[in-house]
Write a protein that holds these residues in place. Sequence first.
Motif, short mmCIF file in Angstrom:
data_model
loop_
_atom_site.label_atom_id
_atom_site.label_comp_id
_atom_site.label_asym_id
_atom_site.label_seq_id
_atom_site.Cartn_x
_atom_site.Cartn_y
_atom_site.Cartn_z
N ALA A 185 18.02 14.57 19.88
CA ALA A 185 18.52 13.25 20.28
C ALA A 185 19.19 12.56 19.09
N VAL A 186 18.58 12.69 17.90
CA VAL A 186 19.14 12.08 16.70
C VAL A 186 20.49 12.72 16.36
N LEU A 187 20.57 14.04 16.46
CA LEU A 187 21.82 14.73 16.13
C LEU A 187 22.95 14.31 17.08
N VAL A 229 31.14 18.54 22.60
CA VAL A 229 29.87 18.89 21.94
C VAL A 229 28.88 19.34 23.01
N ASN A 230 28.33 20.53 22.87
CA ASN A 230 27.31 20.93 23.84
C ASN A 230 26.04 21.40 23.15
N SER A 231 25.08 21.83 23.96
CA SER A 231 23.76 22.10 23.40
C SER A 231 23.78 23.27 22.40
N VAL A 232 24.73 24.19 22.55
CA VAL A 232 24.84 25.29 21.57
C VAL A 232 25.11 24.73 20.18
N HIS A 233 26.00 23.74 20.10
CA HIS A 233 26.33 23.15 18.80
C HIS A 233 25.14 22.40 18.21
N ILE A 234 24.47 21.66 19.08
CA ILE A 234 23.30 20.90 18.62
C ILE A 234 22.25 21.86 18.07
N GLU A 235 22.03 22.96 18.80
CA GLU A 235 21.02 23.92 18.35
C GLU A 235 21.43 24.60 17.04
N ALA A 236 22.74 24.80 16.87
CA ALA A 236 23.22 25.40 15.61
C ALA A 236 22.95 24.47 14.43
N ILE A 237 23.20 23.17 14.63
CA ILE A 237 22.93 22.21 13.54
C ILE A 237 21.43 22.15 13.28
N LYS A 283 19.33 24.52 13.59
CA LYS A 283 18.94 25.72 12.84
C LYS A 283 19.32 25.55 11.37
N LEU A 284 20.48 24.96 11.13
CA LEU A 284 20.92 24.69 9.76
C LEU A 284 19.88 23.85 9.03
N ILE A 285 19.30 22.91 9.77
CA ILE A 285 18.33 21.99 9.17
C ILE A 285 16.97 22.65 8.94
N THR A 286 16.51 23.40 9.95
CA THR A 286 15.12 23.87 9.89
C THR A 286 14.96 25.23 9.23
N SER A 287 16.03 26.04 9.20
CA SER A 287 15.86 27.40 8.70
C SER A 287 16.30 27.51 7.24
N ARG A 288 15.50 28.18 6.45
CA ARG A 288 15.84 28.38 5.04
C ARG A 288 16.93 29.42 4.88
N LYS A 289 16.88 30.39 5.82
CA LYS A 289 17.78 31.54 5.67
C LYS A 289 19.23 31.18 5.98
N SER A 290 19.43 30.22 6.91
CA SER A 290 20.81 29.94 7.34
C SER A 290 21.64 29.45 6.17
N ILE A 334 26.84 25.77 5.49
CA ILE A 334 27.85 25.09 6.30
C ILE A 334 27.97 25.76 7.66
N ILE A 335 28.12 24.97 8.73
CA ILE A 335 28.51 25.57 10.00
C ILE A 335 29.74 24.85 10.53
N GLU A 336 30.54 25.61 11.30
CA GLU A 336 31.78 25.04 11.80
C GLU A 336 31.68 24.86 13.32
N LEU A 337 32.00 23.67 13.77
CA LEU A 337 32.07 23.40 15.21
C LEU A 337 33.54 23.47 15.63
N PRO A 338 33.83 23.41 16.94
CA PRO A 338 35.23 23.42 17.39
C PRO A 338 36.04 22.28 16.76
N LYS A 339 37.35 22.40 16.78
CA LYS A 339 38.28 21.38 16.28
C LYS A 339 38.13 21.14 14.77
N GLY A 340 37.72 22.19 14.04
CA GLY A 340 37.66 22.07 12.59
C GLY A 340 36.61 21.13 12.04
#
Lengths: 326, 326
Positions: free
Chosen positions: B269-271, B285-293, B295-302, B305-311
């Motif tokens: 919800a915050v994202l 923006v859809n749920s795939v993008h939210i989940e990708a962000i 993962k960026l936040i919670t996972s050490r391995k990721s 930077i991640i890229e969403l549509p439209k640069g």
Amino acid sequence: VDPFVRKLITEWRKLGLPFSNEVFVVALSGGADSCALTMALKELQERQKLHLRFVLAHFNHGLRGSAGDKDEEFVRNLAVKFGFEIVVKRGNLSSVKSNLEENARNARYEFLAEITENLNAYGVLTAHTINDQAETFLMNLLRGSGTQGLSAMKPIRTLKQSSQRKILLIRPLLRWAKRYDTESFCRKRSIEFRLDSMNEQMNFTRVKIRKKLLPLLEEFNPKIIDVLARTARNLASEAEVSSELLKNFVSSDLRIRDLKSVSSALRQAVLRAWLEKELGNLKGVNSVHIEAIEKLITSRKSGRIIELPKGICIEKKAGKIYLYKN
Amino acid sequence: VDPFVRKLITEWRKLGLPFSNEVFVVALSGGADSCALTMALKELQERQKLHLRFVLAHFNHGLRGSAGDKDEEFVRNLAVKFGFEIVVKRGNLSSVKSNLEENARNARYEFLAEITENLNAYGVLTAHTINDQAETFLMNLLRGSGTQGLSAMKPIRTLKQSSQRKILLIRPLLRWAKRYDTESFCRKRSIEFRLDSMNEQMNFTRVKIRKKLLPLLEEFNPKIIDVLARTARNLASEAEVSSELLKNFVSSDLRIRDLKSVSSALRQAVLRAWLEKELGNLKGVNSVHIEAIEKLITSRKSGRIIELPKGICIEKKAGKIYLYKN
């Protein structure tokens, strides 16, 4: 494998339930929902997908005389047919008492919790469907039970905290099965489930919702069951997000500056959440008290301390607000 | 003074509306609600409680032929009787077009906004009642329009931002009057309001809700109109508190530590609120993008930077997350 069975094992996985070395109690009324659940569990056991011990549990309220006895006979035969253990309890509820339905439900859940504890089981499985979710939403809406009451039933909740462990109430059909699915699965397997079993008859409002209101609502929207269940789920998750945000807000000291910069509606919500955290509950706190604290925060002229009932004091000090008891 | 008139002036004060030197447009269909509002305003003017200029506005959709003309004749006579100015517009909507109701409503509101702007008026008064609130809630619930759609109509909202000032839509009956009250006030004053005026006929779903669904719901709860209207209001204020809390959360930099310590539901919800703030809206923006962000936040391995549509890029840096466009 029948799609009904496949969907059940998929949900089992999603809910993170164990696949072996555990006991589960299955609440079996004799209606289509609980018969379908019982059969599907049997098939998953036979196909070696689940290595679990299932114990059926039937509560005979003793209110309908021979009809109740026929329900009992039916579930006993089903248990024999499937080779499942079964525990039956006969209640002695009086049909003249008020709150009959609530008493019956409490007695049933007590019985289920007791067996689960005795067997040291993982939890109780009940066969609530999407239809039950939609009907419950409507019941609460019509009763005017407040927005909290409109939140959905959850697929897993704690039934009781036992001395040994948490006893869970698990609803593995709730998120995907409709009454139509349970009935047609029973028909496919030639199980002649009981119509209007005790549980279904008990609540006249629920029966009227099912038989009269929902058919009318379907004229407005043929997907009404899904719509109502989804609405209940969305309200539940929004309420959770909101309550977590409030808890977050009050997790540290309440700074006057922060409280001044928000709307009155939010300030009041924050103050309620803060008082609930500090006092354990909101008993005896009403809107007059909340508004008094609000005034303490927003007005320069007001004093430094206000007193609420039961010797509770709210003090403004060094840009923050504090609570203490006199 | 009739209680209906007294309650209107009390609400007028509560809403902070001006008492003199302003023009108000009054939407008048000819039904009981708008007739009662018009009469009550007239009485307040005569009793010198309001020193305002009222201009009645009637939209003749031109869809019902002689019945619509009778509505028009009726409101013109009412204006003469009360000594109010009146503006009538005849629409040329085609009854064969789809979205007839939406087109009619849009045409009506455009007409109202236009008069208000021409007169440099303070706003448009409409005669929506608690019944309309309840019916709208049911319409949105049955349509499955999401929890946001279940929020109540507000007593004041912006109708249009004109070049000179904000044009307001004001519903001074919404929080206290029921259809029963408007009808009985009309009867007391011997005003033979029009039954089934065009606005009421236009929406078949709404008419069916009023004539068929609500009477059934009243069998469950005689106070159902109040219950539904209150539920809608409570949902609206909870949604406001929640949205303000989210805005609060994303008003400063998003710290990874804070985002890690909350539930996944709240994090998502915050994202969403953060992306909406940064991008202006959530288009694409859809749920795939939210989940990708997430993962960026919670996972050490990721990665970093991640890229969403439209640069659009999301970067993790120095314990915070940032958004920039490539």
